[in-house]
Design a protein around this motif. Structure first.
Motif, PDB file in Angstrom:
ATOM      1  N   ALA A 168     124.556 -18.093  76.000  1.00 55.25           N
ATOM      2  CA  ALA A 168     124.335 -19.398  75.382  1.00 55.25           C
ATOM      3  C   ALA A 168     124.297 -20.492  76.442  1.00 55.25           C
ATOM      4  O   ALA A 168     123.462 -21.398  76.372  1.00 55.25           O
ATOM      5  N   ALA A 169     125.175 -20.397  77.424  1.00 52.01           N
ATOM      6  CA  ALA A 169     125.200 -21.407  78.482  1.00 52.01           C
ATOM      7  C   ALA A 169     123.909 -21.395  79.281  1.00 52.01           C
ATOM      8  O   ALA A 169     123.458 -22.428  79.771  1.00 52.01           O
ATOM      9  N   LEU A 170     123.305 -20.229  79.397  1.00 53.75           N
ATOM     10  CA  LEU A 170     122.039 -20.115  80.118  1.00 53.75           C
ATOM     11  C   LEU A 170     120.843 -20.427  79.237  1.00 53.75           C
ATOM     12  O   LEU A 170     119.717 -20.482  79.710  1.00 53.75           O
ATOM     13  N   GLY A 171     121.071 -20.596  77.945  1.00 56.26           N
ATOM     14  CA  GLY A 171     119.993 -20.880  77.008  1.00 56.26           C
ATOM     15  C   GLY A 171     119.160 -19.667  76.668  1.00 56.26           C
ATOM     16  O   GLY A 171     118.011 -19.789  76.263  1.00 56.26           O
ATOM     17  N   LEU A 172     119.727 -18.465  76.815  1.00 62.18           N
ATOM     18  CA  LEU A 172     118.950 -17.245  76.590  1.00 62.18           C
ATOM     19  C   LEU A 172     119.072 -16.694  75.179  1.00 62.18           C
ATOM     20  O   LEU A 172     118.360 -15.782  74.820  1.00 62.18           O
ATOM     21  N   GLY A 173     119.953 -17.228  74.369  1.00 67.25           N
ATOM     22  CA  GLY A 173     120.159 -16.695  73.028  1.00 67.25           C
ATOM     23  C   GLY A 173     118.900 -16.710  72.186  1.00 67.25           C
ATOM     24  O   GLY A 173     118.542 -15.736  71.540  1.00 67.25           O
ATOM     25  N   HIS A 174     118.193 -17.820  72.190  1.00 64.80           N
ATOM     26  CA  HIS A 174     116.998 -17.944  71.364  1.00 64.80           C
ATOM     27  C   HIS A 174     115.864 -17.056  71.882  1.00 64.80           C
ATOM     28  O   HIS A 174     115.067 -16.554  71.100  1.00 64.80           O
ATOM     29  N   ASP A 175     115.791 -16.850  73.190  1.00 63.67           N
ATOM     30  CA  ASP A 175     114.771 -15.965  73.745  1.00 63.67           C
ATOM     31  C   ASP A 175     114.986 -14.519  73.294  1.00 63.67           C
ATOM     32  O   ASP A 175     114.048 -13.748  73.183  1.00 63.67           O
ATOM     33  N   LEU A 176     116.236 -14.168  73.022  1.00 62.32           N
ATOM     34  CA  LEU A 176     116.556 -12.812  72.577  1.00 62.32           C
ATOM     35  C   LEU A 176     116.539 -12.683  71.058  1.00 62.32           C
ATOM     36  O   LEU A 176     116.812 -11.625  70.523  1.00 62.32           O
ATOM     37  N   GLY A 177     116.228 -13.781  70.366  1.00 63.02           N
ATOM     38  CA  GLY A 177     116.210 -13.749  68.918  1.00 63.02           C
ATOM     39  C   GLY A 177     117.594 -13.847  68.302  1.00 63.02           C
ATOM     40  O   GLY A 177     117.784 -13.528  67.143  1.00 63.02           O
ATOM     41  N   VAL A 178     118.561 -14.287  69.087  1.00 62.02           N
ATOM     42  CA  VAL A 178     119.930 -14.411  68.606  1.00 62.02           C
ATOM     43  C   VAL A 178     120.323 -15.874  68.686  1.00 62.02           C
ATOM     44  O   VAL A 178     120.288 -16.460  69.768  1.00 62.02           O
ATOM     45  N   PRO A 179     120.678 -16.469  67.556  1.00 60.67           N
ATOM     46  CA  PRO A 179     121.054 -17.884  67.589  1.00 60.67           C
ATOM     47  C   PRO A 179     122.458 -18.071  68.141  1.00 60.67           C
ATOM     48  O   PRO A 179     123.439 -18.106  67.405  1.00 60.67           O
ATOM     49  N   LEU A 180     122.577 -18.167  69.453  1.00 60.41           N
ATOM     50  CA  LEU A 180     123.876 -18.328  70.092  1.00 60.41           C
ATOM     51  C   LEU A 180     124.166 -19.800  70.314  1.00 60.41           C
ATOM     52  O   LEU A 180     123.289 -20.570  70.665  1.00 60.41           O
TER      53      LEU A 180
END
Length: 53
Positions: free
Chosen positions: A28-40
């Motif tokens: 989430a801190a890296l902003g990768l949650g949405h890229d993985l399809g996971v709303p972190l």
């Protein structure tokens, strides 16, 4: 002996859960949650609440 096994199992589950939460917060801190399809969201889940069960 069984009590020691239960305590050990509890510790292992807690460690795994903590590692999973830590990884999620890092994503989430890296902003990768949405890229993985996971709303972190770093603030969406209080620490420990996702591990209870």
């Amino acid at each position: 002996m069984q009590e020691a096994c239960r305590v050990n199992a509890y510790i292992v589950r807690a460690a795994r859960c903590t590692a999973t939460l830590d990884a999620g917060y890092q994503l989430a801190a890296l902003g990768l949650g949405h890229d993985l399809g996971v709303p972190l969201s770093v603030s969406s889940t209080p620490v420990g609440s996702a591990c209870r069960g």
